[in-house]
Structures are given as structure tokens and as C-alpha cells.
Design an enzyme around this catalytic site. Structure first.
Site, PDB file in Angstrom:
ATOM      1  N   CYS A   1       0.902  -1.098   0.197  1.00  0.00           N
ATOM      2  CA  CYS A   1       0.010   0.126   0.307  1.00  0.00           C
ATOM      3  C   CYS A   1       1.227   1.232   0.252  1.00  0.00           C
ATOM      4  O   CYS A   1       1.091   2.506   0.923  1.00  0.00           O
ATOM      5  CB  CYS A   1      -1.269  -0.142   1.541  1.00  0.00           C
TER       6      CYS A   1
ATOM      7  N   LEU B   1       7.367  -2.245  -3.813  1.00  0.00           N
ATOM      8  CA  LEU B   1       7.847  -2.802  -2.065  1.00  0.00           C
ATOM      9  C   LEU B   1       9.081  -1.937  -2.094  1.00  0.00           C
ATOM     10  O   LEU B   1      10.199  -1.747  -2.739  1.00  0.00           O
ATOM     11  CB  LEU B   1       7.850  -3.783  -2.102  1.00  0.00           C
TER      12      LEU B   1
ATOM     13  N   ASP C   1      17.154   6.164  -5.373  1.00  0.00           N
ATOM     14  CA  ASP C   1      16.301   6.693  -5.392  1.00  0.00           C
ATOM     15  C   ASP C   1      16.160   7.406  -6.137  1.00  0.00           C
ATOM     16  O   ASP C   1      15.603   7.108  -7.642  1.00  0.00           O
ATOM     17  CB  ASP C   1      15.732   6.909  -3.669  1.00  0.00           C
TER      18      ASP C   1
ATOM     19  N   SER D   1      -0.931  -6.914   1.576  1.00  0.00           N
ATOM     20  CA  SER D   1      -0.620  -5.902   2.045  1.00  0.00           C
ATOM     21  C   SER D   1       0.170  -6.964   3.431  1.00  0.00           C
ATOM     22  O   SER D   1      -0.632  -7.815   3.962  1.00  0.00           O
ATOM     23  CB  SER D   1      -1.244  -4.900   2.749  1.00  0.00           C
TER      24      SER D   1
ATOM     25  N   HIS E   1      12.922  -5.824  -3.411  1.00  0.00           N
ATOM     26  CA  HIS E   1      12.237  -6.814  -5.966  1.00  0.00           C
ATOM     27  C   HIS E   1      12.467  -7.548  -5.973  1.00  0.00           C
ATOM     28  O   HIS E   1      11.642  -8.203  -6.814  1.00  0.00           O
ATOM     29  CB  HIS E   1      12.492  -5.158  -6.366  1.00  0.00           C
TER      30      HIS E   1
ATOM     31  N   ALA F   1       1.920   4.025  -5.200  1.00  0.00           N
ATOM     32  CA  ALA F   1       0.757   3.325  -5.405  1.00  0.00           C
ATOM     33  C   ALA F   1      -1.078   3.949  -5.466  1.00  0.00           C
ATOM     34  O   ALA F   1      -1.921   3.721  -5.633  1.00  0.00           O
ATOM     35  CB  ALA F   1      -0.115   1.840  -5.181  1.00  0.00           C
TER      36      ALA F   1
ATOM     37  N   LYS G   1      11.357   2.041  -9.474  1.00  0.00           N
ATOM     38  CA  LYS G   1      12.731   1.495  -9.613  1.00  0.00           C
ATOM     39  C   LYS G   1      13.104   1.576  -8.029  1.00  0.00           C
ATOM     40  O   LYS G   1      12.572   2.491  -7.029  1.00  0.00           O
ATOM     41  CB  LYS G   1      13.051   2.752 -10.249  1.00  0.00           C
TER      42      LYS G   1
ATOM     43  N   TYR H   1      15.685  21.226  -3.685  1.00  0.00           N
ATOM     44  CA  TYR H   1      14.812  20.929  -4.605  1.00  0.00           C
ATOM     45  C   TYR H   1      15.585  21.254  -6.511  1.00  0.00           C
ATOM     46  O   TYR H   1      15.162  22.322  -6.561  1.00  0.00           O
ATOM     47  CB  TYR H   1      13.345  20.734  -5.017  1.00  0.00           C
TER      48      TYR H   1
ATOM     49  N   ARG I   1      14.148   5.520   2.838  1.00  0.00           N
ATOM     50  CA  ARG I   1      14.943   5.713   2.026  1.00  0.00           C
ATOM     51  C   ARG I   1      16.400   5.849   2.892  1.00  0.00           C
ATOM     52  O   ARG I   1      17.103   5.490   2.622  1.00  0.00           O
ATOM     53  CB  ARG I   1      14.257   6.887   0.993  1.00  0.00           C
TER      54      ARG I   1
END
Length: 324
Positions: free
Chosen positions: A11, A74, A178, A37, A79, A15, A97, A237, A166
């Protein structure tokens, strides 16, 4: 239209916010069959919003879901396991990715996909935004002359929650897999697959033992064209692309994450003129899903397999060179 049944493992926010809305958009070529899940309550809550089955545990969806394709958002470290299980069960794969955490894993995934004659697509949705075609056409039409270099940066400020995946080494975290995956991918789009990493730098945060920012220099093997990339999630950013040619340059400021409804701006400059073009809004998630549907029906998967291998090779080269 042959609609395909798709299942969702987990979840994750991407997604919920992006893929699921695209999957139920008008004229969608997919049917959301189920959401799995580790928590039945979580899957039931999300599944109720999309009128589909809720599965407790990822394995139950893979083995009992009667699906054609699975979407895997995930953490990176999970993966490989679930891509391989999906392939073993004859299911096509769309995975976030980075596809895996090592070239060795990607080789195994590719060999299995080839053996089973199945698609494995790494979800770089920006490939399918109309702004990328617009930029590519400018290059093909020689608007900036011969391409000399590619520069791309993708990075953002630190995440508020320190439990973010992350920052988890054991889950395949870090900026390279990432944010870094994006400029590595776009380097191949404009330089081709015959490129190598010549230099790389990764900054590691000792609090998490993951890389939080870095960069690399890639070059085309048979020419002097090169790509300079920078990435991170401890940064101001940036989400840009610059293509510098013999007669001009092109700049895009929202190349990777232009959301539905957003009109991207492309600037190009030559000795004759300087122009800024406001492009139409687009939905690269819907475009990506249309591509995935066509790909699966075509049965021609080798192009994606080769791209997956090349992307993984370049990420591994960056990791290895950064250690020196």
C-alpha cells in the site's frame, strides 16, 4: 480491448496516489483484481476504495490472485524476491525503481523473464510524458546542432520521518537507488546504451549508513559525448535536464515529476533565438500503463530486458567507482 488483470503488492504512497487512480481512469486497459498487504486491515481499507479483493500477505496474491501482471512498489530490497516469485507463477511485472539492489539480481530476473517469456518493466514513468518526446524531437530536428553533453539533477530536501525506507540500508535505501536512478536513466535515453561511468562520488550519512547525495560522470563509449548527473535527498529541490549542443541548448525544469494537470515549460536557445514553450499537461502514469498493456500483448520484451540490465550495470559502476 483485452483488459488485463493487475494486482498490487503493498500500500505504498505511489500506488495510492498515482498508479491506482490511473488504473481506474476512463478507458483503462486494466482491471484491478486485488491489493495485498502484510496487514489485512490495510489491504481491506485500500481495496474497498477500488472495489477489488484484499489479500493478507504478498504470497497469497501471487499464488491465488489469478492476475496477468503485478505492480511491485515495495522497498528496493524486497523487489528481487517478489519479482522472481511473480515470474515463477507466470505473471508479468511492473516494478518501481530501482528494479533490484545489484546487477547480479537483475541478471537473474532477466534470465527468468526470458525463460518464461514475460515482461519486466521498471517504472520510470517520465519516459512516457509528452514533454520528453517534444524535447527528443528538438534534438532529432537538429535545433541545437550536434549534442555535446547532458546534464541532469534530481534531488530534494531531507524527509521529515526518520523511519522512511530511504534511510534504511537493510531495505535498499540510499539516494543512488532512489533519486539517482532517474538521471542515470535519462542519460541512456539521449546517449544510448553504450555508455560507461568514468567517475562517481557518494556521500554517506553515518546516522543511517546510506548514501544521501552524490553524482557521476558518464560517457558514450565511441564518441566524446558525456553526461553529468547529480542527485540526493539532502538537497535543494532540483528536477532538471539540460541538453547542450553545438548550436544551442534545451532546458527542462520538471523533467521527472510533472504531475497530471501540470503544464511543463521547455526553454531552448540558439544563436538565432531564445524561446520558452508552455507544453500541454499530460499524465505519464496513464501513458505508461498503455505502453505496458501494448507491450504485454505484443510479446516483444527484449528491449525492456536490455534496458533493465544496462540501468543496473550503470548503478553498479557508480557504486564501485564511488568506493575508490
Amino acid at each position: 480491448m483485452d483488459r488485463l488483470k493487475i494486482g498490487i503488492l503493498g500500500c505504498a504512497n505511489i500506488a495510492k496516489k498515482s498508479l491506482l487512480p490511473a488504473l481506474i481512469s476512463p478507458h483503462s486497459k486494466f482491471i484491478v483484481e486485488g491489493i495485498a498487504s502484510r496487514s489485512k486491515n490495510k489491504s481491506m481499507e485500500l481495496a474497498s476504495d477500488y472495489n477489488c479483493e484484499a489479500y493478507e500477505g504478498y504470497d497469497s496474491l501471487i499464488t491465488k490472485g489469478n492476475i496477468d501482471v503485478v505492480y511491485i512498489p515495495l522497498p528496493n530490497a524486497l523487489h528481487f524476491e517478489w519479482i522472481m516469485k511473480a515470474l515463477d507463477n507466470g505473471i508479468h511485472v511492473l516494478a518501481e525503481k530501482s528494479l533490484s539492489c545489484s546487477l547480479s539480481e537483475t541478471v537473474q530476473i532477466t534470465n527468468k523473464a526470458r525463460e518464461k517469456k514475460l515482461a519486466v518493466v521498471e517504472n520510470f514513468q517520465f519516459r512516457f510524458h509528452s514533454q520528453l518526446k517534444y524535447i527528443s524531437d528538438l534534438v532529432k530536428d537538429n535545433v541545437i546542432g550536434e549534442l555535446r553533453s547532458v546534464r541532469s539533477s534530481f534531488g530534494f530536501p531531507p524527509f521529515d520521518e526518520k523511519e522512511n525506507i530511504r534511510y534504511k540500508k537493510e531495505l535498499g535505501g540510499g539516494a543512488l537507488f532512489d533519486a539517482g536512478a532517474y538521471p542515470v536513466k535519462i542519460s541512456q535515453i539521449f546517449l544510448g546504451e553504450n555508455i560507461s561511468v568514468q567517475a562517481a562520488k557518494l556521500h554517506f550519512d553515518n546516522r543511517y549508513d546510506v548514501d544521501t547525495w552524490g553524482g557521476a560522470f558518464l560517457s558514450e563509449d565511441n564518441s566524446s559525448i558525456f553526461s553529468e548527473i547529480a542527485f540526493g535527498f539532502d538537497n535543494f529541490y532540483q528536477c532538471n535536464l539540460e541538453l547542450w549542443g553545438s548550436k544551442g541548448k534545451i532546458v527542462a525544469e520538471r523533467i521527472f515529476t510533472a504531475p497530471p494537470g501540470f503544464q511543463p515549460t521547455i526553454s531552448f536557445e540558439t544563436t538565432e533565438k531564445k524561446e520558452t514553450k508552455l507544453l500541454p499537461a499530460d499524465n505519464h502514469f496513464i501513458n505508461m500503463l498503455n505502453y505496458l498493456h501494448e507491450l504485454i500483448l505484443s510479446g516483444s520484451f527484449e528491449k525492456e530486458h536490455k534496458q533493465n540490465l544496462n540501468q543496473s550495470r550503470l548503478l553498479e559502476e557508480i557504486k564501485e567507482l564511488a568506493k575508490k
